[in-house]
Design an enzyme around this catalytic site. Sequence first.
Site, PDB file in Angstrom:
ATOM      1  N   GLY A  72       0.808  -1.218   0.000  1.00 46.92           N
ATOM      2  CA  GLY A  72       0.000   0.000   0.000  1.00 46.92           C
ATOM      3  C   GLY A  72       0.838   1.263   0.000  1.00 46.92           C
ATOM      4  O   GLY A  72       0.524   2.239  -0.697  1.00 46.92           O
ATOM      5  N   ASN A 152      -7.480   4.745   8.868  1.00 52.19           N
ATOM      6  CA  ASN A 152      -7.009   3.541   9.544  1.00 52.19           C
ATOM      7  C   ASN A 152      -7.075   3.637  11.057  1.00 52.19           C
ATOM      8  O   ASN A 152      -7.091   2.622  11.736  1.00 52.19           O
ATOM      9  CB  ASN A 152      -5.584   3.217   9.095  1.00 52.19           C
ATOM     10  N   GLN A 180      -7.811   0.646   3.581  1.00 53.13           N
ATOM     11  CA  GLN A 180      -8.675   0.151   4.658  1.00 53.13           C
ATOM     12  C   GLN A 180     -10.052  -0.296   4.164  1.00 53.13           C
ATOM     13  O   GLN A 180     -10.809  -0.898   4.931  1.00 53.13           O
ATOM     14  CB  GLN A 180      -8.857   1.229   5.731  1.00 53.13           C
ATOM     15  N   SER A 200      -3.883  -2.825  -0.528  1.00 51.69           N
ATOM     16  CA  SER A 200      -2.811  -3.643   0.040  1.00 51.69           C
ATOM     17  C   SER A 200      -3.356  -4.991   0.506  1.00 51.69           C
ATOM     18  O   SER A 200      -4.313  -5.051   1.275  1.00 51.69           O
ATOM     19  CB  SER A 200      -2.173  -2.896   1.221  1.00 51.69           C
ATOM     20  N   THR A 238      11.585  -7.974 -11.058  1.00 53.23           N
ATOM     21  CA  THR A 238      10.901  -9.258 -11.232  1.00 53.23           C
ATOM     22  C   THR A 238       9.700  -9.314 -10.302  1.00 53.23           C
ATOM     23  O   THR A 238       9.808  -9.022  -9.118  1.00 53.23           O
ATOM     24  CB  THR A 238      11.874 -10.418 -10.941  1.00 53.23           C
ATOM     25  N   CYS A 326       2.101   3.407  13.565  1.00 52.49           N
ATOM     26  CA  CYS A 326       3.125   3.754  12.572  1.00 52.49           C
ATOM     27  C   CYS A 326       3.981   4.935  12.985  1.00 52.49           C
ATOM     28  O   CYS A 326       4.725   5.472  12.182  1.00 52.49           O
ATOM     29  CB  CYS A 326       2.467   4.055  11.234  1.00 52.49           C
TER      30      CYS A 326
HETATM   31  C1  LIG Z   1      -1.681  -0.171   6.107  1.00 49.49           C
HETATM   32  C2  LIG Z   1      -1.980   1.095   5.378  1.00 49.49           C
HETATM   33  C3  LIG Z   1      -1.105   1.593   4.387  1.00 49.49           C
HETATM   34  C4  LIG Z   1       0.224   0.944   4.093  1.00 49.49           C
HETATM   35  O1  LIG Z   1       0.098  -0.295   3.439  1.00 49.49           O
HETATM   36  P1  LIG Z   1       1.359  -1.294   3.459  1.00 49.49           P
HETATM   37  O2  LIG Z   1       0.951  -2.398   2.538  1.00 49.49           O
HETATM   38  O3  LIG Z   1       1.535  -1.738   4.865  1.00 49.49           O
HETATM   39  O4  LIG Z   1       2.522  -0.527   2.932  1.00 49.49           O
HETATM   40  C5  LIG Z   1      -1.459   2.738   3.709  1.00 49.49           C
HETATM   41  N1  LIG Z   1      -2.621   3.369   3.976  1.00 49.49           N
HETATM   42  C6  LIG Z   1      -3.486   2.922   4.887  1.00 49.49           C
HETATM   43  C7  LIG Z   1      -4.759   3.661   5.113  1.00 49.49           C
HETATM   44  C8  LIG Z   1      -3.185   1.783   5.628  1.00 49.49           C
HETATM   45  O5  LIG Z   1      -4.054   1.357   6.562  1.00 49.49           O
END
Ligand SMILES: *Cc1c(COP(=O)(O)O)cnc(C)c1O
Length: 390
Positions: A72, A152, A180, A200, A238, A326
């Site tokens: 993500g 999130n 999310q 993600s 890759t 985070c």
């Molecule tokens: C978890 C999250 C991300 C980051 O995704 P990753 O795959 O962990 O890099 C970005 N935005 C939101 C809103 C998230 O909850």
Amino acid sequence: MERIYLDHAATTPVDPRVVEAMIPYFTANFGNPSSIYQEGQRAKRAIEESREKVAELLGAADAREIVFTGGGSEADNLAITGVARAYREKGNHIITSAIEHHAVLETCKDLEKHGFTVTYLPVDEYGLVDPEAVREAITGQTILISVMHANNEVGTIQPIAEISKIAHEKGVLFHTDAVQTVGSIPLDLKELGVDLLSLSAHKFYGPKGAGALYVKRGTRLRRLIHGGAQERRLRAGTENVAGIVGLAKALELAVAGLDKTVPHLVELRDYFIKELLARVDHVKLNGHPTKRLPGNISVSFEFVEGESILLNLDRKGIAASSGSACTSGSLDPSHVLLAMGISHETAHGSLRLTLGKENTKEQLDYVLGVLEETVTRLREISPLYQRQIS
Ligand SMILES: *Cc1c(COP(=O)(O)O)cnc(C)c1O
């Protein structure tokens, strides 16, 4: 004792059916998708089938609009920096919100060091962005608007279709971080009308390190990772074949299960919130009461530290979050809660529980008991609380 996992906004366990779908791409079908012999072509076919599946599940017009990424954060970086670099001659202004994920906020801050200006829109007490404020922030220099689909931390769901309509009336591209919401609530690209959307896999029972960016046909992007011609020259390297296969399988399962999981989680969520507010005093729900993610419970307790609650819950077998996972271990209060007008003190007492499909009402009853006992005990030794009640 069996652990109770209540941090699904941070990550989810990989569904065993997803693991099963991925295994052949570590073993028999290990080939490099760029190779022309059979092993490579089998891997290549798996990627293209996954791309078609993801496009269809999201309501994209064409499979070529899906670009697989390493998650993500990478999708957010590619969307924002990719558009900024591709449209630099058109303008240098970007609009986003104050409550975005760090993958968006830090990318915007980086662009500010490279000649771009960024407007960080405020939110109301529920964490909602006002679409009219978006309209007013647009200038002749604006090239991109990026507002997340759902937050999130507090779970607030934004009026994305409305904001994207305003962006397009003004000829501005619109990106949404839907990490999310994809796989968690029904979502249709045709209804949202966005130009770019990030997702993600590990947030919907897929593997970590696998994500995607939807890029509407006609949207120009500069790539961030240089090298080979993979992903239509937008992302060299890759491909993570097993990860891509796992992402598509996880999305398929998640979307097929929405009819069941959404009402189940909403019921558990609302039950928990109602019980907690009835059993513990000086506690407040963060975020919007109804425009919120089905599994999100975000609350703030006065006179206690969220971190202390977390450690106590962990010892009782419960995994939760104190708001933002985070912020690099720092004890700064969450930027999301502060943007919603919550005081530093109250923000420090915040707790986030995010439910998943495997959670049960029995688990939540246990958590309610532990939480009530923990908060009561922590307050007994809190001078602030003692002063307040005396
Ligand atoms: C978890 C999250 C991300 C980051 O995704 P990753 O795959 O962990 O890099 C970005 N935005 C939101 C809103 C998230 O909850």
